[in-house]
Write a protein that holds these residues in place. Structure first.
Motif, PDB file in Angstrom:
ATOM      1  N   THR A  57     -15.235  -4.119 -63.129  1.00 36.03           N
ATOM      2  CA  THR A  57     -14.707  -2.847 -62.640  1.00 36.03           C
ATOM      3  C   THR A  57     -14.292  -2.969 -61.172  1.00 36.03           C
ATOM      4  N   GLY A  58     -13.059  -2.606 -60.892  1.00 38.65           N
ATOM      5  CA  GLY A  58     -12.543  -2.687 -59.533  1.00 38.65           C
ATOM      6  C   GLY A  58     -11.756  -3.947 -59.244  1.00 38.65           C
ATOM      7  N   ALA A  59     -11.815  -4.939 -60.129  1.00 40.06           N
ATOM      8  CA  ALA A  59     -11.055  -6.189 -59.924  1.00 40.06           C
ATOM      9  C   ALA A  59      -9.641  -5.986 -60.445  1.00 40.06           C
ATOM     10  N   THR A  60      -8.798  -5.360 -59.641  1.00 36.95           N
ATOM     11  CA  THR A  60      -7.437  -5.020 -60.084  1.00 36.95           C
ATOM     12  C   THR A  60      -6.480  -6.201 -60.008  1.00 36.95           C
ATOM     13  N   ARG A  61      -6.874  -7.226 -59.251  1.00 39.12           N
ATOM     14  CA  ARG A  61      -6.022  -8.422 -59.166  1.00 39.12           C
ATOM     15  C   ARG A  61      -6.885  -9.650 -58.949  1.00 39.12           C
ATOM     16  N   ALA A  62      -6.315 -10.797 -59.258  1.00 37.44           N
ATOM     17  CA  ALA A  62      -7.054 -12.056 -59.098  1.00 37.44           C
ATOM     18  C   ALA A  62      -7.277 -12.344 -57.615  1.00 37.44           C
ATOM     19  N   ARG A  63      -8.379 -12.994 -57.330  1.00 37.37           N
ATOM     20  CA  ARG A  63      -8.698 -13.313 -55.937  1.00 37.37           C
ATOM     21  C   ARG A  63      -9.376 -14.668 -55.857  1.00 37.37           C
ATOM     22  N   ALA A  64      -8.928 -15.504 -54.931  1.00 34.51           N
ATOM     23  CA  ALA A  64      -9.563 -16.806 -54.697  1.00 34.51           C
ATOM     24  C   ALA A  64     -10.888 -16.606 -53.985  1.00 34.51           C
ATOM     25  N   GLY A  65     -11.877 -17.437 -54.302  1.00 38.29           N
ATOM     26  CA  GLY A  65     -13.171 -17.359 -53.655  1.00 38.29           C
ATOM     27  C   GLY A  65     -13.250 -18.263 -52.431  1.00 38.29           C
ATOM     28  N   ARG A  66     -14.442 -18.297 -51.828  1.00 33.93           N
ATOM     29  CA  ARG A  66     -14.611 -19.075 -50.601  1.00 33.93           C
ATOM     30  C   ARG A  66     -14.450 -20.578 -50.858  1.00 33.93           C
ATOM     31  N   PHE A  67     -14.826 -21.048 -52.035  1.00 37.99           N
ATOM     32  CA  PHE A  67     -14.654 -22.464 -52.329  1.00 37.99           C
ATOM     33  C   PHE A  67     -13.186 -22.859 -52.298  1.00 37.99           C
ATOM     34  N   GLU A  68     -12.337 -22.037 -52.900  1.00 34.60           N
ATOM     35  CA  GLU A  68     -10.903 -22.347 -52.890  1.00 34.60           C
ATOM     36  C   GLU A  68     -10.331 -22.245 -51.484  1.00 34.60           C
ATOM     37  N   GLU A  69     -10.807 -21.268 -50.715  1.00 35.75           N
ATOM     38  CA  GLU A  69     -10.329 -21.129 -49.337  1.00 35.75           C
ATOM     39  C   GLU A  69     -10.707 -22.335 -48.489  1.00 35.75           C
ATOM     40  N   ALA A  70     -11.854 -22.953 -48.800  1.00 32.86           N
ATOM     41  CA  ALA A  70     -12.345 -24.083 -48.001  1.00 32.86           C
ATOM     42  C   ALA A  70     -11.900 -25.434 -48.552  1.00 32.86           C
ATOM     43  N   ASP A  71     -11.026 -25.443 -49.527  1.00 26.08           N
ATOM     44  CA  ASP A  71     -10.589 -26.703 -50.133  1.00 26.08           C
ATOM     45  C   ASP A  71     -10.071 -27.675 -49.067  1.00 26.08           C
ATOM     46  N   LYS A  72     -10.549 -28.893 -49.107  1.00 26.59           N
ATOM     47  CA  LYS A  72     -10.266 -29.983 -48.140  1.00 26.59           C
ATOM     48  C   LYS A  72     -11.013 -29.800 -46.812  1.00 26.59           C
ATOM     49  N   GLY A  73     -11.749 -28.697 -46.685  1.00 22.92           N
ATOM     50  CA  GLY A  73     -12.470 -28.440 -45.454  1.00 22.92           C
ATOM     51  C   GLY A  73     -13.969 -28.305 -45.675  1.00 22.92           C
TER      52      GLY A  73
END
Length: 348
Positions: free
Chosen positions: A85-101
């Motif tokens: 409920t409330g997830a109206t669109r897909a969202r990347a998590g912190r793991f994806e944001e930190a990819d290669k870092g």
């Protein structure tokens, strides 16, 4: 990510910690940073990232204690549209944001067991799955985690996964508390003081006088560097005289006008009710010879003399150690210093 706070210290315990972190930075392995609140765990985590081969890639920070348990997994691993409920669109998590870092997980010990299960898979296999998806995503992330808890104890209580702890503790960097770095207290105080003086427009930095230095160096600093910074900056902006800063207020809540609070009021009412129900016993007589008698003196003068005598005896009992005397009398260090100054018992 630009920092206005620097890693400052010259004590051997602190330098040894920085050396261990610097050596571990070059290795592409997880590191666990342990330390009390206010010791600078996030600064050490940033050092691990900046000295690593990933220095030019993202450093993503997540405080595991800042989110409710129901949102932790979605924040870490992301979610698809309609996953909850409330997830109206897909969202990347912190793991994806930190990819290669580097992903810095602060307050690691607060993670739920379910989140720990998913985190273990991400660390072991380099794969995550968004909430509401069945398609795994490959990520290349270095984990740096921090906590102020002793995680092996949580493992014994079945509150933390032993296999996850084994995986994350390739290297453990334990930051010493400020009370174990006495030589760093004034180094840090001078740094924070100069910076605050510049911020409020002082032309020069007068430094700390002996009384302020004594107060800063004798305190135990349960809040560590963060608490020291607040105390120093407060002392600087409040100082309105010429010459070195002499007045230090450790506890900003220390006031004769502070509210009692509901808890104290309820407890007092409870005690009054209990006292009314119990038989009244005669109070023990006060030892008159313990109170100094001044012929012709009024009540206020006699009370002042009694207080001074009490301070003299307490100081002697504790071998003139002001910290121990304050503890023995149930006073804060600042309250004791104020009382000693009032009776002219502080040396020049």
């Amino acid at each position: 990510m630009e920092r206005t706070t620097q890693v400052i210290g010259q004590s051997s315990a602190f330098l040894d910690t920085l050396e261990r972190a610097s050596r571990a930075a070059a290795l592409d392995r997880p590191v666990l940073v342990i330390g009390e609140r206010g010791t600078g765990k996030e600064l050490v985590a940033e050092r691990l990232h900046r000295l690593s081969p990933r220095w030019d890639q993202p450093l993503v920070i997540m405080n595991c204690a800042a989110l409710p348990e129901t949102l932790i997994e979605a924040e870490l691993f992301g979610h698809e549209a309609g996953a909850f409920t409330g997830a109206t669109r897909a969202r990347a998590g912190r793991f994806e944001e930190a990819d290669k870092g580097t992903l810095f997980l602060d307050e690691l010990g607060t993670l739920s067991m379910a989140a720990q299960d998913r985190l273990l898979r991400a660390v072991e296999y380099g794969e995550i799955t968004r909430i509401g998806s069945s398609r795994p995503i490959r990520v290349d992330v270095r984990i740096v985690a921090a906590t102020n808890e002793h995680l092996p104890d949580k493992v014994d209580r079945h509150q933390f996964r032993a296999d996850l702890l084994d995986r994350l503790s390739f290297e453990v960097v334990t930051i010493p508390p400020l009370r174990a770095r006495p030589g760093d207290v004034m180094v840090l105080a001078e740094h924070f003081g100069r910076r605050m003086a510049s911020e409020i427009g002082w032309d020069d930095w007068p430094g700390f006088g002996p009384e302020a230095t004594d107060a800063l160096t004798q305190y135990r600093w349960p809040g560590n560097v963060r608490e020291l910074r607040n105390v120093v900056e407060r002392a600087v902006y409040r100082w309105e005289r010429d010459g070195p800063i002499e007045q230090i207020e450790i506890d900003p809540f220390d006031s004769p006008y502070r509210p009692r609070g509901r808890g104290a009021g309820s407890m007092n009412a409870q005690r009054r009710d209990q006292a009314a129900a119990e038989p009244v016993e005669a109070e023990a007589p006060v030892a008159v010879d313990a109170v100094p008698v001044l012929d012709g003196a009024d009540f206020k003068t006699r009370v002042s003399q009694f207080e001074k005598t009490l301070l003299q005896r307490a100081m002697a009992e504790h071998r003139f150690n002001q910290r121990a005397t304050a503890d023995g009398l149930g006073l804060t260090y600042d309250q004791l210093r104020h009382a000693l100054r009032r009776h002219g018992m502080l040396g020049n």
